[in-house]
Scaffold this active site. Structure first.
Site, short mmCIF file in Angstrom:
data_model
loop_
_atom_site.label_atom_id
_atom_site.label_comp_id
_atom_site.label_asym_id
_atom_site.label_seq_id
_atom_site.Cartn_x
_atom_site.Cartn_y
_atom_site.Cartn_z
N HIS A 108 -37.23 -16.00 -25.14
CA HIS A 108 -38.19 -15.10 -25.75
C HIS A 108 -38.25 -15.39 -27.25
CE1 HIS A 108 -40.63 -11.52 -25.26
NE2 HIS A 108 -40.16 -11.08 -26.41
N HIS A 122 -43.08 -14.19 -25.23
CA HIS A 122 -43.19 -13.43 -26.49
C HIS A 122 -44.48 -13.64 -27.27
CE1 HIS A 122 -42.14 -11.26 -30.16
NE2 HIS A 122 -42.41 -12.33 -30.86
N HIS A 140 -38.56 -5.91 -27.55
CA HIS A 140 -39.01 -4.52 -27.35
C HIS A 140 -38.21 -3.74 -26.30
CE1 HIS A 140 -42.46 -4.41 -30.00
NE2 HIS A 140 -42.81 -5.62 -29.59
FE FE2 Z 1 -41.51 -9.94 -27.59
#
Ligand code: FE2
Length: 261
Positions: free
Chosen positions: A152, A177, A68
């Site tokens: 992640h 994550h 993100h």
């Molecule tokens: Fe993520």
């Protein structure tokens, strides 16, 4: 060294709580360095320059991210100039920002790398091909006293395989994550601290930090492009791990820290 890693901050309440706790914990537990994953800190999607500044002001040393990272476009110019805000190392060549960094703290020098796995994730370069690059850049007992890799990713097996590939060469490998903390924190055979997922810092009366009805509707009506996810507004729980490393840079202990909520 004593290092605190805090898992994915989801939304405003969680970041306010985390920033307050960073100040308290740093003093109470005599923490040498603090690393925070902030990729969901801005309303659940991305991070802004002022949020990064607030975390640094509170006492964070390095911030990590993930898929993100680009949700808030204003972060592009900020990350281009920052040595303390990381994006995944295995994003395509030419991506702004750094995927690894080495910084000095009072107790010594720490190195942090941020990578994103490949299974069930947005497309990035093959993650296992980055292991030699990390080992070349972060050398324990040479240019760093402590090193941590934020992996992640979605798949536990892939995260564990990365940790195995790095065991004995870095102080810690921590997963982020999934927003769900795992109970497998351990010191691996060759001395690297590991946890598959640290868990999010957010409202656990939710679906991975988001309002339950919104998230459920996404599954029920996958073609409804208007359905939006919003951060769940209950009281946040802060999830982190406290890692204690030895004089040789490898780890003595890794303990989960769960506060509030
Ligand atoms: Fe993520």
């Amino acid at each position: 060294m004593k290092v605190l890693f805090i898992g994915d901050i989801v939304g405003k309440k969680a970041r306010n709580f985390a920033q307050k706790k960073i100040v308290d914990l740093k003093e109470q537990l005599q923490i040498d360095a603090i690393i925070v994953n902030v990729e969901n800190a801005a309303g659940g999607f991305g991070v802004t320059p002022s949020i990064c500044d607030d975390f640094f002001l509170a006492g964070a040393d390095v911030l990590t991210t993930g898929n993100h990272i680009w949700d808030k476009r204003e972060i592009i110019s900020y990350i281009s100039k920052s040595e303390r805000l990381l994006r995944p190392l295995n994003m395509i060549k030419g991506t702004p920002g750094l995927g690894m960094t080495i910084i000095k703290v009072d107790a010594g020098t720490i190195g942090v790398a941020n990578i994103m796995t490949n299974l069930f994730m947005a497309r990035t370069d093959p993650v296992f091909e980055k292991v030699p690059e990390i080992l070349k850049y972060l050398k324990l007992n040479n240019n760093v006293d402590f090193s941590l890799v934020d992996v992640h990713g979605e798949a536990s097996s892939e995260k564990m395989a990365i940790a195995y590939a790095l065991d004995g060469s870095v102080s810690a490998v921590v997963g982020t994550h999934t927003h769900v903390p795992t109970a497998d924190h351990q010191i691996l055979e060759k001395g690297t601290a590991y946890i598959t997922d640290v868990g999010m810092s957010g409202d656990y009366n939710s679906i991975i930090g988001m309002k339950k009805d919104d998230a459920l509707n996404r599954f029920l009506h996958p073609n409804n492009k208007k359905s939006r996810l919003e951060v769940s507004q209950g009281e946040p729980t802060l999830c982190g791990v406290l890692i204690d490393s030895d004089i040789n840079g490898l780890s003595k202990s890794i303990n989960p820290l769960r506060l509030g909520g």
